[in-house]
Design a protein around this motif. Structure first.
Motif, mmCIF file in Angstrom:
data_model
loop_
_atom_site.group_PDB
_atom_site.id
_atom_site.type_symbol
_atom_site.label_atom_id
_atom_site.label_comp_id
_atom_site.label_asym_id
_atom_site.label_seq_id
_atom_site.Cartn_x
_atom_site.Cartn_y
_atom_site.Cartn_z
ATOM 1 N N GLY A 285 -27.820 39.040 -2.646
ATOM 2 C CA GLY A 285 -28.341 40.274 -3.150
ATOM 3 C C GLY A 285 -27.677 40.947 -4.234
ATOM 4 O O GLY A 285 -26.452 40.691 -4.648
ATOM 5 N N CYS B 258 -33.047 37.758 0.511
ATOM 6 C CA CYS B 258 -32.339 38.686 -0.441
ATOM 7 C C CYS B 258 -32.677 40.138 -0.103
ATOM 8 O O CYS B 258 -33.629 40.519 0.171
ATOM 9 C CB CYS B 258 -33.164 38.337 -1.748
ATOM 10 N N THR B 259 -31.581 40.900 -0.427
ATOM 11 C CA THR B 259 -31.409 42.219 -0.071
ATOM 12 C C THR B 259 -31.910 43.132 -1.290
ATOM 13 O O THR B 259 -32.022 44.287 -1.060
ATOM 14 C CB THR B 259 -30.120 42.680 0.246
ATOM 15 N N GLY B 260 -32.245 42.672 -2.235
ATOM 16 C CA GLY B 260 -32.940 43.281 -3.380
ATOM 17 C C GLY B 260 -31.904 43.624 -4.526
ATOM 18 O O GLY B 260 -31.122 43.059 -4.674
ATOM 19 N N TYR C 192 -36.178 36.448 -8.716
ATOM 20 C CA TYR C 192 -36.881 36.104 -7.584
ATOM 21 C C TYR C 192 -37.705 34.788 -7.619
ATOM 22 O O TYR C 192 -37.617 33.868 -6.640
ATOM 23 C CB TYR C 192 -37.914 37.151 -7.365
ATOM 24 N N VAL D 182 -38.963 32.187 1.314
ATOM 25 C CA VAL D 182 -38.164 33.303 0.644
ATOM 26 C C VAL D 182 -38.518 34.700 1.161
ATOM 27 O O VAL D 182 -39.601 34.752 1.195
ATOM 28 C CB VAL D 182 -38.252 33.190 -0.939
ATOM 29 N N CYS E 169 -37.647 38.728 0.881
ATOM 30 C CA CYS E 169 -37.033 39.571 -0.131
ATOM 31 C C CYS E 169 -37.464 41.002 0.207
ATOM 32 O O CYS E 169 -38.807 41.300 0.420
ATOM 33 C CB CYS E 169 -36.986 39.213 -1.532
ATOM 34 N N CYS E 170 -36.658 42.055 0.234
ATOM 35 C CA CYS E 170 -37.080 43.412 0.207
ATOM 36 C C CYS E 170 -36.733 44.033 -0.825
ATOM 37 O O CYS E 170 -35.899 43.721 -1.692
ATOM 38 C CB CYS E 170 -36.346 44.131 1.666
ATOM 39 N N ARG E 171 -37.408 45.387 -0.953
ATOM 40 C CA ARG E 171 -37.293 46.280 -2.455
ATOM 41 C C ARG E 171 -35.768 46.792 -2.213
ATOM 42 O O ARG E 171 -35.592 47.519 -1.458
ATOM 43 C CB ARG E 171 -38.007 46.958 -2.454
ATOM 44 N N ASP F 24 -35.309 48.655 -7.623
ATOM 45 C CA ASP F 24 -36.327 47.660 -7.654
ATOM 46 C C ASP F 24 -37.557 48.359 -8.067
ATOM 47 O O ASP F 24 -37.851 49.508 -7.608
ATOM 48 C CB ASP F 24 -36.825 46.754 -6.736
ATOM 49 N N PHE G 194 -42.269 44.079 -3.485
ATOM 50 C CA PHE G 194 -41.271 43.955 -2.291
ATOM 51 C C PHE G 194 -41.236 44.547 -1.419
ATOM 52 O O PHE G 194 -41.649 45.987 -1.685
ATOM 53 C CB PHE G 194 -39.840 43.967 -2.857
ATOM 54 N N HIS H 208 -32.635 46.784 2.364
ATOM 55 C CA HIS H 208 -31.633 47.000 1.319
ATOM 56 C C HIS H 208 -30.363 47.382 1.670
ATOM 57 O O HIS H 208 -29.270 47.307 1.370
ATOM 58 C CB HIS H 208 -32.298 47.726 -0.112
#
Length: 201
Positions: free
Chosen positions: A12, A41-43, A50, A60, A62-64, A68, A74, A91
């Motif tokens: 991330g 993924c931590t954003g 992505y 997959v 993923c956070c915002r 972002d 996300f 995040h």
């Protein structure tokens, strides 16, 4: 691959191209499609990045990130299950005070997860807290943070087999990739009492 169980890439905070130009070639060579089953993924990534991650693994999450665009869609947090581990992802800017493991523990309990993955600090971390795990992959691009201009590029790879988890931390130090290894065993009789074993490769 079967000997390793399910592989989970955690990364991330790319901040590309604003704070970093690229992922180092030494890391890029390790990001091989279809070698991993999951990417977390931590954003703080672009939509293009992505989509590249989606080409690495079938799953997959993923956070915002705090920077972002909401239009990317996300969520504020995500939860997934790998093996017998329930993994929560945020995040990290929501953690107040910044970096507090007490605050992370509260968030972990709120999400009801075994492992809480956060980013935001751009500094990798693997911590056993109250019988659960707090993991931060750092910044894979080595992007500067609000707290430091000098950031060590890093990411994390998990190998999970049922109740056993092996955590590999990859860091780029003076142009060379160094790896540290941590093993978790989640007790079958008590989910809140795992064992932590740590060693250096």
């Amino acid at each position: 691959m079967g000997n390793f169980g399910e592989l989970v890439l955690i990364l991330g905070d790319l901040h590309m191209p604003e704070r970093a130009t690229s992922i180092h070639e030494s890391f890029k060579r390790m990001l091989v499609p279809n070698k991993m089953q999951h990417v977390i993924c931590t954003g703080n990534i672009s939509l293009e990045q992505y989509n590249e991650f989606r080409g690495l693994a079938p799953n997959v999450v993923c956070c915002r990130g705090d920077l972002d665009d909401e239009d990317m869609g996300f969520p504020e947090h995500s939860i997934c299950t790998v093996g017998n581990f329930r993994i929560g992802v945020i995040h990290g800017h929501q953690i107040v005070p910044h970096g507090s493991h007490d605050a992370k523990a509260r968030m972990r309990r709120k999400l009801n997860v075994d492992i809480l993955v956060t980013g935001h600090s751009h500094k990798n971390e693997v911590v056993l807290r109250d019988g659960f795990y707090h993991i931060n992959p750092g910044s894979i691009s080595g992007a500067s943070s609000a707290h430091s201009r000098e950031v060590t590029p890093s990411f994390i790879l998990l190998a999970i087999q049922e109740n056993k988890l092996v955590c590999y931390v990859y860091e780029l130090l003076k142009g060379e990739v160094e790896v540290s290894k941590t093993e978790f065993v989640k007790s079958a009789s008590s989910e809140s009492s795992p064992v932590l074993l740590q060693s250096l490769l």
